[in-house]
Design a protein around this motif. Structure first.
Motif, PDB file in Angstrom:
ATOM      1  N   ARG A   1      26.043   5.201  -3.218  1.00  0.00           N
ATOM      2  CA  ARG A   1      25.212   6.382  -3.168  1.00  0.00           C
ATOM      3  C   ARG A   1      23.541   5.491  -3.326  1.00  0.00           C
ATOM      4  O   ARG A   1      22.609   5.982  -2.543  1.00  0.00           O
TER       5      ARG A   1
ATOM      6  N   ARG B   1      21.410   4.402   0.192  1.00  0.00           N
ATOM      7  CA  ARG B   1      20.527   4.935   1.030  1.00  0.00           C
ATOM      8  C   ARG B   1      19.080   4.977   0.291  1.00  0.00           C
ATOM      9  O   ARG B   1      18.000   5.153   0.933  1.00  0.00           O
TER      10      ARG B   1
ATOM     11  N   HIS C   1      32.125  14.345   5.663  1.00  0.00           N
ATOM     12  CA  HIS C   1      30.538  14.073   5.705  1.00  0.00           C
ATOM     13  C   HIS C   1      30.433  12.726   6.477  1.00  0.00           C
ATOM     14  O   HIS C   1      29.335  12.184   6.536  1.00  0.00           O
ATOM     15  N   LEU C   2      31.520  11.729   6.828  1.00  0.00           N
ATOM     16  CA  LEU C   2      31.390  10.811   7.318  1.00  0.00           C
ATOM     17  C   LEU C   2      32.223  10.915   8.966  1.00  0.00           C
ATOM     18  O   LEU C   2      32.150   9.746   9.367  1.00  0.00           O
TER      19      LEU C   2
ATOM     20  N   THR D   1      26.453   4.870   8.865  1.00  0.00           N
ATOM     21  CA  THR D   1      27.209   6.079   8.123  1.00  0.00           C
ATOM     22  C   THR D   1      27.410   5.956   6.699  1.00  0.00           C
ATOM     23  O   THR D   1      27.169   6.556   5.739  1.00  0.00           O
TER      24      THR D   1
ATOM     25  N   TYR E   1      24.121   5.756   4.689  1.00  0.00           N
ATOM     26  CA  TYR E   1      23.190   6.876   4.706  1.00  0.00           C
ATOM     27  C   TYR E   1      23.979   8.039   4.162  1.00  0.00           C
ATOM     28  O   TYR E   1      23.318   9.123   3.799  1.00  0.00           O
ATOM     29  N   ALA E   2      25.230   8.122   4.263  1.00  0.00           N
ATOM     30  CA  ALA E   2      26.111   9.306   3.873  1.00  0.00           C
ATOM     31  C   ALA E   2      27.291   9.112   2.899  1.00  0.00           C
ATOM     32  O   ALA E   2      27.494  10.117   2.386  1.00  0.00           O
TER      33      ALA E   2
ATOM     34  N   GLN F   1      29.248   7.825  -0.599  1.00  0.00           N
ATOM     35  CA  GLN F   1      29.162   7.783  -2.090  1.00  0.00           C
ATOM     36  C   GLN F   1      30.281   7.088  -2.712  1.00  0.00           C
ATOM     37  O   GLN F   1      31.359   6.863  -2.099  1.00  0.00           O
TER      38      GLN F   1
ATOM     39  N   ASP G   1      34.340   7.948  -2.133  1.00  0.00           N
ATOM     40  CA  ASP G   1      34.805   7.770  -1.013  1.00  0.00           C
ATOM     41  C   ASP G   1      35.360   6.493  -0.828  1.00  0.00           C
ATOM     42  O   ASP G   1      36.224   6.165   0.129  1.00  0.00           O
TER      43      ASP G   1
END
Length: 216
Positions: free
Chosen positions: A84, A87, A146-147, A156, A159-160, A162, A165
């Motif tokens: 996280r 980003r 979200h990915l 990806t 910026y997306a 965490q 994941d």
């Protein structure tokens, strides 16, 4: 003298030194860092939460400094989530430079891997997947909503994604987590223990911590 020049005078800079945060510095300091081979660990979430300032990451990298990424501790970075925090490295650097391309995703990923390994003096062993290095890597579940879709996997992830994941973790060839299950620890037992210990700790310390809003 600046703090950097001061500690240089005492021989504290060099390849075996890592300066944490390193928010307030200038061009002369960055030159010294690069020339001495001193490493920087940038802690974006901690610096943002404590309003410490925005480190000049872009300038330090351009000056030849090795800048890696860190989390700091729980009081100033509650999640310890390196994925996280990637980003935030880009967001804050771009904000500081008023340039949305100042520190791109590819640079951030290198800061998180190769630069981190170099800061620990382990660049010959970890930091990238190469013949002769240890098998240290993570597997991220890119099927998460979200990915998906992932036009550019690096962008990806930076910026997306965490930490939650991460599906699998391999350390030196040993699978320590798979399918989000930790193989080396009894996670349920640890969580149960923590739920008791934090109350006992607060009682011993005489702390009366309560939320600002009422809890129903």
């Amino acid at each position: 003298r600046s703090p950097t020049e001061y500690i240089q005078a005492y021989g504290l800079l060099g390849p075996r030194s890592v300066l944490a945060h390193y928010v307030w510095s200038d061009a002369q300091d960055w030159k010294i860092i690069a020339e001495t081979g001193t490493h920087i660990t940038h802690n974006p979430a901690s610096n943002a939460k404590t309003a410490t300032g925005i480190a000049p990451v872009d300038a330090m990298l351009k000056a030849g400094g090795n800048v890696s990424i860190g989390c700091d501790g729980g009081p100033s970075n509650n999640t310890y989530d390196m994925v996280r925090d990637m980003r935030l490295v880009s967001y804050l650097a771009n904000l500081r430079e008023d340039d949305p391309t100042a520190v791109p995703a590819e640079t951030v990923l290198e800061m998180s891997t190769l630069n981190g390994a170099k800061a620990m003096g382990l660049e010959e062993q970890i930091g990238s997947l190469e013949v002769g290095k240890r098998a240290d890597f993570i597997v991220i579940n890119m099927d998460a909503p979200h990915l998906t879709p992932a036009w550019d996997p690096v962008s990806t992830i930076v910026y997306a994604a965490q930490g939650t994941d991460v599906d699998t973790v391999v350390i030196d060839g040993q699978v320590v987590m798979q399918n989000r299950r930790v193989n080396t620890l009894d996670e349920a037992a640890i969580l149960a223990d923590i739920r008791q210990r934090y109350l006992a700790l607060g009682k011993r310390a005489g702390l009366n911590i309560s939320p600002r809003w009422p809890v129903l």
